[in-house]
Every structure is written in C-alpha cells, then in structure tokens.
Design an enzyme around this catalytic site. Structure first.
Site, PDB file in Angstrom:
ATOM      1  N   SER A  39     107.542  63.653  98.817  1.00 10.54           N
ATOM      2  CA  SER A  39     108.923  63.372  98.428  1.00 10.54           C
ATOM      3  C   SER A  39     109.850  63.447  99.630  1.00 10.54           C
ATOM      4  CB  SER A  39     109.412  64.278  97.295  1.00 10.54           C
ATOM      5  OG  SER A  39     108.873  65.556  97.390  1.00 10.54           O
ATOM      6  N   HIS A  71     107.376  59.189  93.747  1.00 11.20           N
ATOM      7  CA  HIS A  71     106.108  58.997  94.458  1.00 11.20           C
ATOM      8  C   HIS A  71     105.605  57.588  94.157  1.00 11.20           C
ATOM      9  CE1 HIS A  71     105.372  63.355  95.403  1.00 11.20           C
ATOM     10  NE2 HIS A  71     106.319  63.434  94.498  1.00 11.20           N
ATOM     11  N   ARG A  92      99.977  60.416  95.722  1.00 16.71           N
ATOM     12  CA  ARG A  92      99.414  61.771  95.773  1.00 16.71           C
ATOM     13  C   ARG A  92      99.199  62.301  94.353  1.00 16.71           C
ATOM     14  NH1 ARG A  92     102.560  65.342  99.618  1.00 16.71           N
ATOM     15  NH2 ARG A  92     100.752  65.800 100.879  1.00 16.71           N
ATOM     16  N   THR A  93      98.064  62.922  94.146  1.00 18.62           N
ATOM     17  CA  THR A  93      97.837  63.658  92.901  1.00 18.62           C
ATOM     18  C   THR A  93      98.083  65.132  93.188  1.00 18.62           C
ATOM     19  OG1 THR A  93      96.194  62.068  92.126  1.00 18.62           O
ATOM     20  CG2 THR A  93      96.134  64.251  91.133  1.00 18.62           C
ATOM     21  N   HIS A  94      98.946  65.745  92.422  1.00 22.72           N
ATOM     22  CA  HIS A  94      99.258  67.162  92.636  1.00 22.72           C
ATOM     23  C   HIS A  94      98.312  68.059  91.851  1.00 22.72           C
ATOM     24  CE1 HIS A  94     103.078  65.531  94.200  1.00 22.72           C
ATOM     25  NE2 HIS A  94     103.100  66.647  94.916  1.00 22.72           N
ATOM     26  N   GLU A 193     109.112  78.940  92.515  1.00 25.96           N
ATOM     27  CA  GLU A 193     108.798  80.360  92.623  1.00 25.96           C
ATOM     28  C   GLU A 193     109.909  81.218  92.003  1.00 25.96           C
ATOM     29  OE1 GLU A 193     108.951  78.233  95.327  1.00 25.96           O
ATOM     30  OE2 GLU A 193     106.824  77.849  94.954  1.00 25.96           O
ATOM     31  N   SER A 212     101.739  71.305  97.464  1.00 20.67           N
ATOM     32  CA  SER A 212     100.730  70.331  97.905  1.00 20.67           C
ATOM     33  C   SER A 212     100.161  70.755  99.253  1.00 20.67           C
ATOM     34  CB  SER A 212     101.374  68.943  98.021  1.00 20.67           C
ATOM     35  OG  SER A 212     102.321  68.915  99.083  1.00 20.67           O
ATOM     36  N   ASN A 235     115.409  72.253 100.215  1.00 19.12           N
ATOM     37  CA  ASN A 235     116.198  73.338  99.602  1.00 19.12           C
ATOM     38  C   ASN A 235     115.735  74.667 100.171  1.00 19.12           C
ATOM     39  OD1 ASN A 235     113.755  72.504  97.716  1.00 19.12           O
ATOM     40  ND2 ASN A 235     114.103  74.686  97.363  1.00 19.12           N
TER      41      ASN A 235
END
Ligand code: 8IG
Length: 272
Positions: A39, A71, A92-94, A193, A212, A235
């Site tokens: 991203s 994505h 991309r596969t997360h 988190e 990732s 961020n």
C-alpha cells in the site's frame, strides 16, 4: 480451489508452472528482479520503465484476486532503462486472509522461478520512532517475525543473517542519503496493535509494525534471492500516535506519499 491449498501439492512445482505462464503471456523468458508493491507504492509500476505486458494475476497458477482495496491484482513485466526485466507483483496475499503461508509466499517463489535474483518487498506500516513523519520511507534492516509461522516446511534450516541485504540498502542510500532504516515487526493482523503490543515491539528493538513482508523475505532467502525491503510509514503506531488509527486515514497518507516514494523507488531500481 487454489492449488496451493491442496496440502499434497508441491508449492515449488506450482511456482514453476506460474513462471511458465508468465513467460508465455509476457513473452519475457527471464526476469532479473521482482517487486511486490504494497500500500502506497502502486505508482512505482508506472515509473520504473516501459511496461511490456500486464497480466491479470488470476490467470496465473496459484494466484487469486486479493481482497484489500488499494492492492492491484495484476502482474506486470517491465523493461528498465538499463535493459533488465522487472516483474511487478501487484497481487499480494496477506497472512491475515487465512489462506495459509504457502499462498502468502507464492509471489516470491514465482518470482524466483522466473529467474529473479533480487526481491524488492515494499509495504505500508506503522512507525514507532516519533521523529518519523507520516509518509516517511524507511529501509528495512532486519525483522521480528511475530506470526509464529514460517514458509519453510520440514527440517529446513535457512540462515537469516543479513536477510535484508546491506549491499542493497547501501545502493538505495546512494539515491537518497537521508533514507533511515529500521527493524520491521510482522504481526498477523488484520487488527492493528494495542498500545501495549507496540511498546512490546519497542522494547524488543523494533521500529516498524506491519502485516506482511517478513514471511515473504524468509521465502525469498530460501530461494537464494537478495532482498531489499522498503516500508512506507503511513502512521505512527497505536498509542504513539495520539488519536485512534483509521484505515481510511492510513490509505490517505499512502496516497499523499505515493508519487514521491514511487519516484524514489524507480530511481533505486535501476541501480540494483
Ligand atoms: I499502512 O500501524 C499500516 N499497516 N500492524 N500496524 C500494522 N500494520 C499497519 C499499520 C500499523 N499501518
């Protein structure tokens, strides 16, 4: 069903089949370098060189359309100004998608099967150093894998010293000497988190938090590739940033930085 979800399938055979489809559809038999654009990095694909072919990722064995907005589900073959061929994986596969780690690292294994010797892994992430402003690109110097998982199966003891190549980081700094570096902690996600988890990473010596890259880097090293990791800090991480995190704000910060960091990456790529 995605062939990688059949536990009896050989993921390296599927990567080989994917590479063969890419060679056939792009007309490029061999790629030198591969990039996963996370991203905030999508624009780099338009800047690094001349696009030879764009493939719908879902036409390539083992790939499926990703679910996250922002994505691109495409695979592009790009000829760089230095004559090298770059494979750009926009799909991309997360890990948090829950399809298993084989799916997560399939792009990297496919890239290796196309011949790529360098894997460039980019992502958007949260930052722990308060001196970093939103939109700061950071070179990944090492990682802390907090997924409790591995792309390696069986007793396969792969050395991860200098996983994120010092040589490639030094090349990146010839383009921008001010590029900072940091240790990236991969969480499973998809929740961000808690502030306590961010403090845990800080005490462990981490600087960046994301969802990732670490698992992909391990698979790339297993495949013998040299790795350049670059994060876009969109961020400050939870609790360090004073207001709650919002995915919309994170995407906006990525968009705001996209042109600048994509141009930077394009300049770096031709020097690798
Ligand atoms: I963009 O603060 C982005 N991705 N885990 N934490 C985690 N992933 C992220 C963050 C973040 N920002």
């Amino acid at each position: 069903m995605n062939p990688l979800e059949d536990s009896k399938a050989n993921p390296f055979e599927i990567a080989k089949a994917a590479a063969a489809v890419i060679a056939e559809k792009t007309g490029v038999a061999h790629h030198d370098i591969a990039l996963t654009l996370g991203s905030g990095w999508a624009k780099a694909a338009d800047l690094i060189g001349e696009t030879v072919a764009t493939i719908d990722a879902t036409e390539v064995p083992g790939f499926s359309a990703p679910t996250v907005v922002g994505h691109l589900p495409t695979i592009r073959s790009i000829r760089l100004s230095n004559g090298k061929h770059a494979l750009v994986l926009g799909a991309r596969t997360h890990y948090y998608e829950g399809h298993g780690v084989r799916r997560v690292v399939h792009g990297v294994r496919t890239a290796a099967a196309t011949g790529a010797k360098i894997m460039v892994l980019t992502n958007g992430c949260g930052g722990i150093k308060e001196t970093w402003a939103d939109g700061t690109p950071v070179l990944i110097s090492d990682h802390i894998n907090l997924t409790a998982d591995s792309p390696l199966e069986g007793a396969n003891f792969v050395d991860l010293t200098d996983l994120y190549s010092k040589r490639l980081r030094d090349i990146a700094r010839t383009v921008d000497p001010d590029l900072d570096e940091g240790i990236y902690a991969q969480f499973r996600g998809p929740h961000y988190e808690t502030p306590a988890e961010v403090q845990m990473v800080k005490h462990m010596g981490g600087h960046l938090v994301g969802m990732s890259t670490a698992l992909e880097a391990i698979a790339a090293r297993e495949a013998g590739m040299e790795i350049l990791g670059v994060s876009l800090m969109t961020n400050l991480a939870a609790g360090i940033q004073k207001h709650p995190l919002s995915h919309t704000e994170v995407l906006a910060a990525g968009k705001a930085a996209e042109s600048r960091i994509s141009a930077l990456l394009a300049e770096i790529i031709v020097k690798l």
